[in-house]
Design a protein around this motif. Structure first.
Motif, short mmCIF file in Angstrom:
data_model
loop_
_atom_site.label_atom_id
_atom_site.label_comp_id
_atom_site.label_asym_id
_atom_site.label_seq_id
_atom_site.Cartn_x
_atom_site.Cartn_y
_atom_site.Cartn_z
N THR A 63 4.32 34.56 -15.00
CA THR A 63 3.95 35.94 -14.99
C THR A 63 2.40 36.56 -15.53
O THR A 63 2.34 35.74 -16.47
CB THR A 63 5.16 36.71 -15.17
N PRO A 64 2.18 37.72 -15.09
CA PRO A 64 0.68 37.62 -15.32
C PRO A 64 0.80 38.01 -16.93
O PRO A 64 1.80 39.03 -17.08
CB PRO A 64 0.01 39.43 -14.24
N LEU A 66 -0.96 40.75 -17.77
CA LEU A 66 -1.53 42.03 -17.88
C LEU A 66 0.32 42.70 -18.05
O LEU A 66 0.27 43.39 -18.43
CB LEU A 66 -1.89 42.26 -16.32
N ILE A 67 1.33 41.22 -17.45
CA ILE A 67 2.61 43.11 -17.50
C ILE A 67 3.38 42.42 -18.46
O ILE A 67 4.20 43.28 -19.01
CB ILE A 67 3.03 42.62 -15.85
N PHE A 70 2.25 45.01 -20.68
CA PHE A 70 2.39 46.37 -20.24
C PHE A 70 3.64 46.54 -21.00
O PHE A 70 3.94 46.96 -21.28
CB PHE A 70 2.24 46.89 -19.57
N LEU A 71 4.39 45.12 -20.94
CA LEU A 71 6.09 45.42 -21.16
C LEU A 71 6.17 45.71 -22.95
O LEU A 71 7.22 45.77 -23.22
CB LEU A 71 6.38 44.60 -20.97
N ILE A 72 4.85 44.80 -23.73
CA ILE A 72 5.51 45.00 -24.53
C ILE A 72 4.96 45.56 -25.68
O ILE A 72 5.21 46.70 -26.24
CB ILE A 72 4.76 43.48 -25.36
N LEU A 170 -7.54 41.72 -20.66
CA LEU A 170 -7.05 42.59 -21.28
C LEU A 170 -6.45 43.61 -22.45
O LEU A 170 -6.13 44.59 -22.12
CB LEU A 170 -5.44 41.45 -21.05
N THR A 173 -7.31 47.03 -21.73
CA THR A 173 -6.21 47.77 -21.05
C THR A 173 -4.92 49.33 -21.56
O THR A 173 -4.27 49.72 -21.76
CB THR A 173 -5.44 47.02 -20.01
#
Lengths: 227, 278, 236
Positions: A63-64, A66-67, A70-72, A170, A173
């Motif tokens: 999985t990327p 980036l996600i 964001f999830l964490i 990243l 972001t």
């Protein structure tokens, strides 16, 4: 090309270099320990150890980043009260903690595969020789398996370090002002993406160039031992 | 020689083709994603304060105008490239932007306010002044400003990247508070909700409609509304530098529309408060 | 966690996620394809005997592999139009406004990066082809085109497949970065949903699971392609 923007970009992006370096080095440090543990877990005969290790590696490698980040970061906000109750919100509240955590988990997963490959490459004969000399399991690992596995893993690990340098971008972001974060700010402030990218890009290239040289030196140094 | 003449002629037509002449349709661009300044309604049509206002201004200036939608990112390069002639997209007049384009006089300005969660300890913060003009502070405003800055000391303040609001925070709170910057306002709202930032800072025109919706019902504004100083002269029309004549025409129209109360009427309709600049 | 918000239709985000997934797949396929085209060009340049072509291709792979993809995306997104228009003006004397669609910009960015990695894979595969097979083909009188089609190409494909499989997985993951320029792929949908429903964990977890599904489908697809490419090869 606007010389003024270039002049302003150099010190601004240089000031963010330590941020990028800190993200890289701290995550690599913790990620390496995580990777050794996960690699040993995957090589273990117990399915209670190798199944979770496999799952961890599979999820983080497919999985990327980036996600994951964001999830964490944003995801933990959904469980603020629960995390607060066990005292973890204190950590998850900090963007730095979330960035380091996701980078560490990510590099841990990738590095564990590199180390696993290294361990598998150690020839059985050497281990048998070690056993014949009366080494116990810990000594075998410390003196034979680990050093040889590391040497085998070095080129792959070098690539991983360079990928990590790129990955830290990243973190920008989730509000961390690393070199990419500062680049974005300058670019949107002046509506000029070209000038600051020359500076930011050069910093990243230089950093990766230095890493390539260091890894090359390390490979040479450890290669000599076998002769 | 022939070749240089030819390329000079081509260069001239390129230069001229980007300038607006009398009789041409003036193409105005807006973002369509910044309610209530400009937004797309559920029928896919542009609506908002600026959509009502441009019609009035063009009528006053006796110009034939059209309005189109464009992305905010790259809106200035697109103007310079001649995709359209005027930017009317809630764009604040700032010195940095003035280096690239020219502006009409301002037609509106939205005060900037600090917003917190309703359960925050800052929720009860009150100052005497409800408006502060940073250009020239009177004694009362000075006290209110200092009180606000003191209350924000040591807090985490969230703000959107590349905005005048960030400029304000850098100027007044750089050493006293932690400033976090976000690519989008929605990310900032998430972090305000979770309490990762204590305070969020943006234009009242953004917050006011949000407070009426479910997403914003837990938020509230505190302290005074800030304007002028780092917030510039308000929101104006952006034009190419060689279109100064057209910019002046619009400025005259804006003057008239402000004087007879039209701007204030349209502003009250969309914002719930009078955002016109005197 | 309230999962009804992930249902299909006007009140749920199921359909948005579905179209987001299709978008992710389209960007990945186009970028991967564009990357292969770039890689074939760059490999040819790297293996040519012209120093300047070699330097150009080496510069491309070094720069793209050395700087973060996010920087490249910001550059293309904020500067791509300006650059394209100045090229159009300078070379073709065309001065009207040109705008690249976001999808195309995304494909260019991800393709550039994907291509740099594919270049290394394809170059390695070409070098791995035993020279003996080429010499044998020459000896039986095959011309260049036949030699390429019958001898070089099938072998390169077989040698390059494992590496290209990795590049595909990498490309699939990198499409997530396009979300920063607003293209409605999986991560962007998750972001919008997280913002408006105030349930970031639910939405980002859904996005993560969608990527897991895509990755495992890719694994399956890769295995069957490898089987096809290795048909007729004796297995030990």
């Amino acid at each position: 090309m606007d010389i003024d923007i270039i002049k302003e970009s150099i010190p601004a992006i240089a000031q963010a270099l330590p941020v990028t370096l800190a993200l890289v080095s701290i995550s690599l440090f913790f990620g390496f320990f995580l990777a050794v543990i996960v690699a040993l877990g995957r090589l273990s005969q117990h399915s209670l150890l190798n199944k979770p290790a496999y799952l961890f590696v599979y999820i983080f490698r497919s999985t990327p980043l980036l996600i994951q980040m964001f999830l964490i970061y944003y995801g933990s906000g959904q469980f603020r009260d629960e995390l607060d109750a066990v005292g973890l919100w204190y950590f998850f509240k900090e963007p730095w903690f979330c960035a380091i955590l996701s980078l560490t988990l990510n590099t841990g997963a990738y590095t564990s595969e590199i180390i696993r490959g290294g361990i598998l490459s150690v020839s059985v004969g050497l281990l048998e020789a070690g056993k014949a000399c009366g080494m116990n399991a810990l000594q075998l690992f410390k003196r034979i398996t680990f050093p040889l596995a590391m040497r085998q893993a070095l080129p792959g690990y070098g690539n991983e370090v360079i990928l990590m340098v790129k990955s830290t971008s990243l973190a920008s972001t989730i509000t961390i002002m690393d070199m990419t974060g500062v680049y974005k700010e300058i670019a949107s402030e002046y509506f000029s993406p070209f000038e600051p990218i020359i500076i930011a890009g050069s910093f990243y290239l230089l950093l990766n160039y230095i890493i390539t040289i260091l890894i090359g030196k390390a490979e040479k140094k450890y290669a000599l031992v076998t002769r | 020689m022939k070749k240089t003449l030819a390329s000079a002629a081509i260069a001239a037509t390129i230069l001229l083709s980007n300038t607006v002449f009398a009789g041409d349709v003036v193409r105005i661009a807006t973002e369509g994603a910044y309610p209530p300044w400009n937004a797309l309604n559920s029928a896919g049509q542009l609506e908002g304060f600026e959509i009502d206002l441009y019609k009035d201004l063009c009528e006053r200036a006796k110009l034939e105008c059209s309005m189109e939608q464009t992305a905010w990112d790259g809106i200035i390069p697109s103007l310079q490239a001649g995709k359209f002639d005027v930017i009317m997209a809630g764009m604040s007049i700032t010195d940095k932007r003035k280096k690239k384009i020219t502006f009409s006089r301002s037609y509106a300005s939205s005060p900037a306010v600090f917003v917190v969660n309703k359960d925050s300890e800052l929720a009860s913060f009150i100052v005497a002044a409800d408006k502060i003009s940073l250009a020239e502070l009177d004694a009362g405003e000075k006290t209110a400003l200092d009180a606000t800055l003191a209350a924000l000391k040591g807090k985490n303040i969230g703000v959107q990247k590349g905005t005048i609001h960030l400029n304000f925070l850098k100027e007044y709170l750089k050493d006293d508070a932690t400033i976090r910057t976000y690519a989008t306002q929605e990310q900032l709202d998430l972090d305000l909700q979770s309490g990762r930032v204590d305070v969020a800072f943006a234009a009242m025109s953004y917050w006011h409609p949000l407070f009426q919706k479910e997403e914003g019902e837990d938020f509230m504004a505190i302290g005074p509304g800030f304007s002028e100083g780092p917030f510039g002269e308000g929101v104006g029309l952006g034009l190419r530098k060689d279109d100064q004549v057209l910019a002046d025409k619009f400025s005259v129209a804006i003057n008239a529309a402000i004087e007879d109360g039209t701007v204030s009427k349209i502003a009250t309709k969309w914002f719930g408060f009078d955002a016109s600049t005197k | 966690m309230d999962l009804t918000i992930l249902s299909w239709g006007a009140n749920g985000w199921g359909d948005e996620f579905f179209y987001g997934t299709l978008m992710t797949i389209s960007v990945a396929i186009c970028s991967f394809g564009f990357g292969i085209v770039l890689a074939v060009g760059a490999t040819t340049m790297k293996l040519s005997s012209y120093k300047s072509l070699q330097a150009l291709a080496n510069g491309y792979t070094t720069i793209v592999r050395g700087i973060p993809e996010l920087l490249v995306i910001y550059l293309v997104f904020y500067g791509g139009n300006t650059l394209l228009m100045s090229v159009a003006k300078g070379v073709f004397n065309y001065s009207d406004y040109i705008e690249l669609p976001v999808f195309l910009m995304g494909v260019v960015c991800i393709g550039l990066s994907s291509g740099a990695y594919s270049t290394e894979v394809i170059r390695g595969a070409v070098l791995a082809v035993p020279t003996g097979t080429i010499e044998a083909a020459k000896a039986v009188g095959m011309n260049t085109a036949t030699r390429f089609r019958r001898i070089l190409f099938p072998q390169v494909v077989r040698y390059a497949l494992p590496g290209l499989g990795n590049v595909w997985q990498l490309t699939l993951k990198e499409t997530s970065l396009i979300s920063v320029i607003g293209l409605a792929e999986i991560v962007r949908i998750a972001q919008i949903g997280a913002g408006s429903e105030k349930q970031p964990f639910t939405f980002f977890l859904t996005g993560l699971i969608l990527f897991l599904i895509l990755a495992s489908l890719s694994d399956k697809g890769y295995l069957s392609i490898e089987k096809w490419a290795n048909r007729g090869v004796r297995s030990s």
